[in-house]
Design an enzyme around this catalytic site. Structure first.
Site, PDB file in Angstrom:
ATOM      1  N   TYR A   1      31.071  -3.385   0.863  1.00  0.00           N
ATOM      2  CA  TYR A   1      31.456  -4.802  -1.037  1.00  0.00           C
ATOM      3  C   TYR A   1      33.654  -4.554  -1.108  1.00  0.00           C
ATOM      4  O   TYR A   1      33.759  -4.119  -0.392  1.00  0.00           O
ATOM      5  CB  TYR A   1      30.991  -3.396  -2.176  1.00  0.00           C
ATOM      6  CG  TYR A   1      29.721  -2.317  -1.656  1.00  0.00           C
ATOM      7  CD1 TYR A   1      28.762  -3.455  -0.775  1.00  0.00           C
ATOM      8  CD2 TYR A   1      29.132  -1.736  -2.494  1.00  0.00           C
ATOM      9  CE1 TYR A   1      27.239  -3.246  -1.163  1.00  0.00           C
ATOM     10  CE2 TYR A   1      27.849  -1.307  -2.437  1.00  0.00           C
ATOM     11  CZ  TYR A   1      27.583  -2.038  -1.861  1.00  0.00           C
ATOM     12  OH  TYR A   1      25.751  -1.428  -1.938  1.00  0.00           O
TER      13      TYR A   1
ATOM     14  N   SER B   1      18.667  -1.610  -7.183  1.00  0.00           N
ATOM     15  CA  SER B   1      18.909  -2.749  -7.611  1.00  0.00           C
ATOM     16  C   SER B   1      17.228  -3.238  -8.633  1.00  0.00           C
ATOM     17  O   SER B   1      16.300  -3.460  -8.257  1.00  0.00           O
ATOM     18  CB  SER B   1      18.468  -4.040  -6.611  1.00  0.00           C
ATOM     19  OG  SER B   1      19.279  -4.576  -5.682  1.00  0.00           O
TER      20      SER B   1
ATOM     21  N   LEU C   1      17.236  -3.652 -11.683  1.00  0.00           N
ATOM     22  CA  LEU C   1      16.888  -4.945 -12.491  1.00  0.00           C
ATOM     23  C   LEU C   1      16.393  -5.935 -11.228  1.00  0.00           C
ATOM     24  O   LEU C   1      16.248  -7.428 -11.557  1.00  0.00           O
ATOM     25  CB  LEU C   1      17.859  -4.855 -12.688  1.00  0.00           C
ATOM     26  CG  LEU C   1      18.012  -4.273 -14.493  1.00  0.00           C
ATOM     27  CD1 LEU C   1      19.272  -4.169 -14.669  1.00  0.00           C
ATOM     28  CD2 LEU C   1      16.518  -4.257 -15.358  1.00  0.00           C
TER      29      LEU C   1
ATOM     30  N   PHE D   1      18.180  -7.510  -8.826  1.00  0.00           N
ATOM     31  CA  PHE D   1      19.378  -8.680  -9.395  1.00  0.00           C
ATOM     32  C   PHE D   1      19.167  -9.443 -10.511  1.00  0.00           C
ATOM     33  O   PHE D   1      20.067 -10.060 -10.757  1.00  0.00           O
ATOM     34  CB  PHE D   1      18.964  -9.983  -7.574  1.00  0.00           C
ATOM     35  CG  PHE D   1      19.826  -9.312  -6.957  1.00  0.00           C
ATOM     36  CD1 PHE D   1      20.034  -7.581  -6.464  1.00  0.00           C
ATOM     37  CD2 PHE D   1      20.426 -10.101  -6.124  1.00  0.00           C
ATOM     38  CE1 PHE D   1      20.399  -7.243  -5.387  1.00  0.00           C
ATOM     39  CE2 PHE D   1      20.861  -9.863  -4.838  1.00  0.00           C
ATOM     40  CZ  PHE D   1      21.016  -8.350  -4.215  1.00  0.00           C
ATOM     41  N   GLY D   2      19.135  -8.362 -11.754  1.00  0.00           N
ATOM     42  CA  GLY D   2      18.976  -9.014 -12.641  1.00  0.00           C
ATOM     43  C   GLY D   2      17.473  -9.501 -13.426  1.00  0.00           C
ATOM     44  O   GLY D   2      17.463  -9.865 -14.673  1.00  0.00           O
TER      45      GLY D   2
ATOM     46  N   LEU E   1      15.164  -8.947 -13.619  1.00  0.00           N
ATOM     47  CA  LEU E   1      13.898  -7.874 -14.669  1.00  0.00           C
ATOM     48  C   LEU E   1      14.396  -8.142 -15.743  1.00  0.00           C
ATOM     49  O   LEU E   1      13.559  -7.677 -16.967  1.00  0.00           O
ATOM     50  CB  LEU E   1      13.343  -6.871 -14.279  1.00  0.00           C
ATOM     51  CG  LEU E   1      12.794  -7.077 -12.933  1.00  0.00           C
ATOM     52  CD1 LEU E   1      13.120  -5.800 -12.232  1.00  0.00           C
ATOM     53  CD2 LEU E   1      11.118  -6.996 -13.755  1.00  0.00           C
ATOM     54  N   THR E   2      15.945  -7.906 -16.395  1.00  0.00           N
ATOM     55  CA  THR E   2      16.349  -8.910 -17.338  1.00  0.00           C
ATOM     56  C   THR E   2      15.435 -10.180 -18.480  1.00  0.00           C
ATOM     57  O   THR E   2      15.623  -9.652 -20.092  1.00  0.00           O
ATOM     58  CB  THR E   2      17.355  -8.800 -18.012  1.00  0.00           C
ATOM     59  OG1 THR E   2      18.185 -10.068 -17.216  1.00  0.00           O
ATOM     60  CG2 THR E   2      18.596  -7.853 -16.368  1.00  0.00           C
TER      61      THR E   2
ATOM     62  N   LYS F   1      16.408 -12.731 -18.175  1.00  0.00           N
ATOM     63  CA  LYS F   1      17.472 -13.825 -19.089  1.00  0.00           C
ATOM     64  C   LYS F   1      17.504 -15.356 -18.563  1.00  0.00           C
ATOM     65  O   LYS F   1      17.537 -15.884 -19.011  1.00  0.00           O
ATOM     66  CB  LYS F   1      18.923 -13.099 -18.844  1.00  0.00           C
ATOM     67  CG  LYS F   1      19.494 -12.546 -16.876  1.00  0.00           C
ATOM     68  CD  LYS F   1      21.293 -12.134 -17.290  1.00  0.00           C
ATOM     69  CE  LYS F   1      21.034 -12.179 -16.205  1.00  0.00           C
ATOM     70  NZ  LYS F   1      22.503 -10.623 -16.156  1.00  0.00           N
TER      71      LYS F   1
HETATM   72  N1  NAP Z   1      21.975  -0.092   0.084  1.00  0.00           N
HETATM   73  C1  NAP Z   1      21.852  -1.521   0.110  1.00  0.00           C
HETATM   74  O1  NAP Z   1      21.213  -2.040   0.704  1.00  0.00           O
HETATM   75  C2  NAP Z   1      22.109  -1.487  -1.260  1.00  0.00           C
HETATM   76  C3  NAP Z   1      21.242  -2.575  -2.137  1.00  0.00           C
HETATM   77  C4  NAP Z   1      21.914  -3.316  -3.200  1.00  0.00           C
HETATM   78  C5  NAP Z   1      22.483  -2.950  -4.249  1.00  0.00           C
HETATM   79  N2  NAP Z   1      22.644  -1.066  -3.993  1.00  0.00           N
HETATM   80  C6  NAP Z   1      23.733  -0.242  -5.198  1.00  0.00           C
HETATM   81  O2  NAP Z   1      23.072   0.046  -5.830  1.00  0.00           O
HETATM   82  C7  NAP Z   1      24.009  -0.679  -6.801  1.00  0.00           C
HETATM   83  C8  NAP Z   1      22.790  -1.668  -8.425  1.00  0.00           C
HETATM   84  O3  NAP Z   1      22.442  -2.512  -7.318  1.00  0.00           O
HETATM   85  P1  NAP Z   1      21.845  -4.199  -7.964  1.00  0.00           P
HETATM   86  O4  NAP Z   1      23.425  -4.416  -9.099  1.00  0.00           O
HETATM   87  O5  NAP Z   1      21.213  -4.801  -7.669  1.00  0.00           O
HETATM   88  O6  NAP Z   1      21.195  -3.809  -9.805  1.00  0.00           O
HETATM   89  P2  NAP Z   1      20.034  -4.197 -10.408  1.00  0.00           P
HETATM   90  O7  NAP Z   1      19.962  -3.453 -11.618  1.00  0.00           O
HETATM   91  O8  NAP Z   1      19.184  -5.268  -9.630  1.00  0.00           O
HETATM   92  O9  NAP Z   1      21.429  -5.864 -10.508  1.00  0.00           O
HETATM   93  C9  NAP Z   1      22.255  -5.757 -11.738  1.00  0.00           C
HETATM   94  C10 NAP Z   1      22.868  -6.829 -12.212  1.00  0.00           C
HETATM   95  O10 NAP Z   1      21.955  -7.245 -13.363  1.00  0.00           O
HETATM   96  C11 NAP Z   1      22.759  -8.057 -14.024  1.00  0.00           C
HETATM   97  N3  NAP Z   1      22.661  -6.914 -15.595  1.00  0.00           N
HETATM   98  C12 NAP Z   1      22.623  -5.241 -15.775  1.00  0.00           C
HETATM   99  N4  NAP Z   1      22.439  -4.973 -16.770  1.00  0.00           N
HETATM  100  C13 NAP Z   1      22.178  -6.111 -16.838  1.00  0.00           C
HETATM  101  C14 NAP Z   1      21.413  -6.141 -18.566  1.00  0.00           C
HETATM  102  N5  NAP Z   1      21.876  -5.823 -19.092  1.00  0.00           N
HETATM  103  N6  NAP Z   1      22.027  -7.486 -18.939  1.00  0.00           N
HETATM  104  C15 NAP Z   1      21.985  -8.273 -17.906  1.00  0.00           C
HETATM  105  N7  NAP Z   1      21.851  -9.089 -16.900  1.00  0.00           N
HETATM  106  C16 NAP Z   1      22.336  -6.766 -16.446  1.00  0.00           C
HETATM  107  C17 NAP Z   1      24.269  -7.261 -13.305  1.00  0.00           C
HETATM  108  O11 NAP Z   1      24.400  -9.751 -13.255  1.00  0.00           O
HETATM  109  P3  NAP Z   1      24.757 -10.426 -13.949  1.00  0.00           P
HETATM  110  O12 NAP Z   1      25.904  -9.723 -14.691  1.00  0.00           O
HETATM  111  O13 NAP Z   1      25.410 -11.000 -12.535  1.00  0.00           O
HETATM  112  O14 NAP Z   1      23.212 -11.483 -14.352  1.00  0.00           O
HETATM  113  C18 NAP Z   1      24.484  -6.669 -12.535  1.00  0.00           C
HETATM  114  O15 NAP Z   1      25.077  -6.573 -11.866  1.00  0.00           O
HETATM  115  C19 NAP Z   1      24.881  -1.070  -6.147  1.00  0.00           C
HETATM  116  O16 NAP Z   1      26.035  -1.742  -6.987  1.00  0.00           O
HETATM  117  C20 NAP Z   1      25.220  -0.759  -4.716  1.00  0.00           C
HETATM  118  O17 NAP Z   1      26.153  -0.022  -4.920  1.00  0.00           O
HETATM  119  C21 NAP Z   1      22.611  -1.140  -2.727  1.00  0.00           C
END
Ligand code: NAP
Length: 348
Positions: A53, A235, A237, A239-240, A242-243, A245
């Site tokens: 990361y 993930s 949401l 990648f966002g 499901l919000t 937006k």
């Molecule tokens: N093992 C793996 O291969 C793997 C893969 C992916 C993730 N992960 C881990 O899982 C964590 C979470 O994954 P993810 O970031 O993909 O989760 P996610 O919940 O699918 O997406 C999070 C992103 O959605 C947007 N968001 C979040 N809350 C929001 C809200 N209330 N309103 C509007 N937009 C919102 C933000 O991005 P924007 O502001 O840019 O829209 C935020 O960075 C990562 O940080 C990592 O630690 C692991």
């Protein structure tokens, strides 16, 4: 916040885990520290990071996420209050800057990766050390069917496990987990652990959200239940998406618009957009935010040990943590299953 046991270990973690892959790309060090302070203030004690990361991965920024968490640990002295999880990258030709992108999961590379993570994180132990993705041929990151013709040389799981066991013996890591794994992989790790007296994996960190529920249908739920392995759902949401937006405003600033088009095709498939539109309509018809319905649903699934949430602002983080209080009605759950039946795993 409710605490849960990870696998068969003595690690007790909050049911929400703070993800960090935006630290060092979309978020500055100051933002990262503010998120960490806020999350701990809300009862989160579990932090997930990775050597590769931030995302989007690049040679210039690799390691910044661990460095930002490390500077926060050093500044606050709160190491003993958190369960710290990080990951070693598997081989990936797109990331040659990580130990040449080959044999990443053998003993030499594992030792070197652990030492680098410990240095960046300013700590002398990692609570949960995870294999980010397997060495072997396996469909991951948006590819959904196994292709026997794509077989390639790989570091055997037995060797990876033996090397991780040495790191546990040395006190550098406490427990181990896997990520982007299959039911076969989980069982293979457990089999070798039992046969050779090596550490058991405690967790599997896999994709899980309303558009990607393969965990339930790929024998993973049964394997994890019977072997005492906790799912860390990532993930939640999509990648966002499901919000809603991007449905409300296709140009909304966020991960799916700020990075180059085509960077993450799985989250912009037409079927994903259609499914997200239906989930958003369902949420709104019941007076819920689409993000909160999507998160509350993941938080409540029986096989989820912890949900790894991500945010790029404190307002998002607050909204996502608040969703932990939400209990979805039977009617909303029925509505979710009806949409899922029509859009099954379109975001897998
Ligand atoms: N093992 C793996 O291969 C793997 C893969 C992916 C993730 N992960 C881990 O899982 C964590 C979470 O994954 P993810 O970031 O993909 O989760 P996610 O919940 O699918 O997406 C999070 C992103 O959605 C947007 N968001 C979040 N809350 C929001 C809200 N209330 N309103 C509007 N937009 C919102 C933000 O991005 P924007 O502001 O840019 O829209 C935020 O960075 C990562 O940080 C990592 O630690 C692991």
């Amino acid at each position: 916040m409710e605490r849960r046991q990870l696998g068969q270990t003595d690690l007790m973690v909050s049911k929400l885990c703070l993800g960090s892959m935006t630290f060092g790309e979309q978020n500055t060090e100051t933002d990262a520290h503010a998120q960490l302070d806020y999350a701990l203030g809300r009862g989160i004690n579990f932090i997930d990071t990775a050597e590769m990361y931030p995302v989007m991965a690049s040679r210039d920024t690799q390691g910044s996420t661990e460095r930002f968490i490390g500077s926060w640990l050093k500044k606050t002295g709160r190491r003993s209050e958190v369960v710290l999880a990080t990951k070693i990258a598997g081989p990936n030709k797109m990331m040659p800057w990580i130990r040449g992108a080959s044999h990443n999961l053998d003993a030499t590379n594992i030792r070197s990766a652990v030492e680098d993570s410990l240095r960046r994180l300013h700590t002398d132990y990692i609570d949960l050390y995870q294999v980010h993705w397997p060495s072997r041929n396996l469909p991951i990151f948006g590819a959904s069917s196994f292709n026997p013709q794509a077989e390639r040389p790989a570091v055997p799981i037995e060797d990876t496990l033996g090397a991780l066991g040495e790191m546990v013996q040395a006190g550098m890591i406490r427990h181990i987990g896997v990520s982007n794994e299959s039911a076969w992989g989980v069982c293979e790790y457990i089999k070798h652990a039992e046969a050779r007296g090596l550490p058991r994996i405690a967790t599997v960190q896999n994709l899980y959200n309303l558009t990607a529920r393969a965990f339930e249908t790929s024998l993973m739920d049964e394997a994890c239940f019977r072997e005492g392995v906790s799912l860390l759902a990532y993930s939640p949401l999509a990648f966002g998406q499901l919000t809603a937006k991007y449905l409300d405003d296709p140009q909304a600033v966020g991960r799916l618009t700020v990075f180059p088009a085509g960077w993450s095709p799985r989250y912009v498939r037409p079927a994903v957009l259609a499914a997200c539109a239906e989930y958003a309509a369902l949420a709104r018809a019941h007076g819920l935010l689409p993000s909160q319905m999507a998160l509350a649903w993941v938080y409540s699934r029986w096989f989820v040990g912890a949900t790894i949430i991500g945010a790029t602002s404190l307002a998002q983080l607050e909204e996502n943590i608040d969703a932990a209080e939400l209990v979805l009605s039977a009617e909303v759950r029925r509505g979710i299953d009806e949409i899922h039946a029509r859009y099954t795993n379109v975001g897998q």
